[in-house]
Design an enzyme around this catalytic site. Structure first.
Site, PDB file in Angstrom:
ATOM      1  N   GLY A 153      -7.616  23.618   6.917  1.00  0.00           N
ATOM      2  CA  GLY A 153      -7.785  22.633   5.846  1.00  0.00           C
ATOM      3  C   GLY A 153      -7.568  21.218   6.356  1.00  0.00           C
ATOM      4  O   GLY A 153      -7.056  20.355   5.639  1.00  0.00           O
ATOM      5  N   GLY A 157      -3.626  18.469   5.236  1.00  0.00           N
ATOM      6  CA  GLY A 157      -4.138  18.979   6.509  1.00  0.00           C
ATOM      7  C   GLY A 157      -4.678  17.845   7.367  1.00  0.00           C
ATOM      8  O   GLY A 157      -4.428  17.797   8.578  1.00  0.00           O
ATOM      9  N   TYR A 216      -1.031  31.734  -8.308  1.00  0.00           N
ATOM     10  CA  TYR A 216      -0.611  30.701  -7.343  1.00  0.00           C
ATOM     11  C   TYR A 216       0.809  31.014  -6.863  1.00  0.00           C
ATOM     12  O   TYR A 216       1.080  30.989  -5.655  1.00  0.00           O
ATOM     13  CB  TYR A 216      -0.671  29.310  -7.984  1.00  0.00           C
ATOM     14  CG  TYR A 216      -0.394  28.182  -6.994  1.00  0.00           C
ATOM     15  CD1 TYR A 216      -1.199  27.993  -5.875  1.00  0.00           C
ATOM     16  CD2 TYR A 216       0.672  27.305  -7.184  1.00  0.00           C
ATOM     17  CE1 TYR A 216      -0.949  26.960  -4.963  1.00  0.00           C
ATOM     18  CE2 TYR A 216       0.926  26.261  -6.285  1.00  0.00           C
ATOM     19  CZ  TYR A 216       0.111  26.088  -5.175  1.00  0.00           C
ATOM     20  OH  TYR A 216       0.360  25.067  -4.283  1.00  0.00           O
TER      21      TYR A 216
END
Ligand SMILES: NC(=O)c1ccc[n+]([C@@H]2O[C@H](COP(=O)([O-])OP(=O)(O)OC[C@H]3O[C@@H](n4cnc5c(N)ncnc54)[C@H](OP(=O)(O)O)[C@@H]3O)[C@@H](O)[C@H]2O)c1
Length: 315
Positions: free
Chosen positions: A20, A26, A175
């Site tokens: 990412g 990232g 999540y």
């Protein structure tokens, strides 16, 4: 003085892989590692964003050594292909930052039929780490950093009978499960490194609340979900910059005094400089880790066996 990017030692001669790396935390992690002299493999899905991210790092660090590798963590075939490309180009990997993630999406499936958040945030990274293990073990003392969230506190350990939450899906439940899996994975990997007697280290980081695309994406994907909008508003008004939010994972990846099994996070939970935090949730930890390993190997068909990888390198 608080720990910051000036404290990163020279990473010259080191190779880092950041998932990412085309945006948010990232990108800032890749920028910090490249700025300290590492060669950074930017493992990313959206290739236009990756090219722009590479350009942005070069504007800050003109001599940055960067390489883009296409990676969709929602496809085991893409994970395998990305790992093969990285292994073909690099004998050893010193730093792996398992950063990419999605948050609180409506129920979706990956290419392999996994629940999307568990699939991308955990299973994809599990398979990637397993594939890259030989190169990680060839480094002197590689570091693997798993990025979790305060949401791991609300997560339930994976249920081997229903890891993809069929019939019981909730956007935040999924999540929480995925971010707790990141946490269990990191502690489990460290235990395996120690059991195999190798110097590699697995650490955990969470970025607090950072103003990245994470919240905006979850608002867009849920067509304005209420809790998603709440967190988006909170992150835009009070969240740290992506560069500040990335510091816990950058510290976990580079601070010479950081050790395997440690957890780095902002001092004031959601904000503040990166500090070491205690590992909570120890009750049931060993069982949760072993269950996660079994489920991950069963679902991905990929074995992550540090002892076996060590033996095959030395034989
Ligand atoms: N921001 C926060 O406040 C916060 C708080 C707690 C934890 N975190 C964690 O921090 C990590 C980074 O998030 P962020 O805040 O930087 O969010 P972000 O700006 O939305 O970045 C998410 C990254 O994940 C990538 N990604 C998503 N799905 C992918 C897939 N299938 N394959 C490969 N890459 C994929 C995205 O790439 P594409 O653009 O190509 O999709 C992007 O690079 C996540 O693990 C998140 O859970 C963030």
């Amino acid at each position: 003085m608080s720990w910051n990017t000036n404290d990163i030692p020279s990473l010259s001669g080191r190779t880092a892989v950041v998932t990412g790396a085309n945006g948010g935390l990232g990108l800032e992690t890749a920028r910090a590692l490249a700025g300290a002299g590492a060669h950074v493999v930017m493992a990313a899905r959206d290739q236009e964003k990756a090219a722009a991210a590479q350009q942005s790092i070069r504007e800050t660090h003109p001599s940055a050594s960067l390489e883009i590798v296409a990676l969709d963590l929602g496809s085991l075939a893409s994970v395998r292909e990305a790992a093969d490309r990285i292994l073909a180009a690099h004998d050893k990997i010193d730093i792996l930052v398992n950063n990419a993630g999605v948050m609180a999406l409506p129920q979706r499936k990956t290419a392999d039929g996994f629940e999307m958040q568990f699939g991308v945030n955990h299973l994809g990274h599990f398979a990637l780490t397993a594939h890259l293990l030989p190169a990680l073990l060839r480094a002197d003392a590689a570091r693997v950093v798993s990025v979790t969230s305060t949401a791991h506190h609300m997560g339930r350990a994976v249920d081997p009978k229903n890891p993809h939450l069929e019939g019981s899906y909730g956007e935040w439940k999924a999540y929480g499960q995925s971010k707790l899996a990141n946490f269990h994975f990191a502690v489990g990997l460290q235990r395996r490194f120690e059991a195999a007697g190798i110097a590699a280290a697995s650490l955990i980081a969470h970025p607090g609340l950072s103003d990245t695309d994470l919240q905006a994406t979850s608002v867009a994907e849920t067509e304005g979900g209420f809790v998603q909008r709440f967190f988006h508003g909170l992150a835009s008004s009070t969240g740290m910059t992506p560069a500040a939010g990335a510091l816990p994972q950058v510290r976990a990846a580079t601070d010479p005094s950081a050790k395997g099994g440690e957890f780095y996070a902002p001092r004031f939970v959601n904000n503040g400089p990166p500090v070491r935090r205690p590992i909570l949730r120890r009750i049931g930890l060993s069982k949760a880790i072993e269950t996660l390993w079994e489920v991950s190997e069963r679902e991905t068909g990929v074995t992550l066996d540090v002892e076996a990888a060590k033996r095959s390198l030395t034989s």
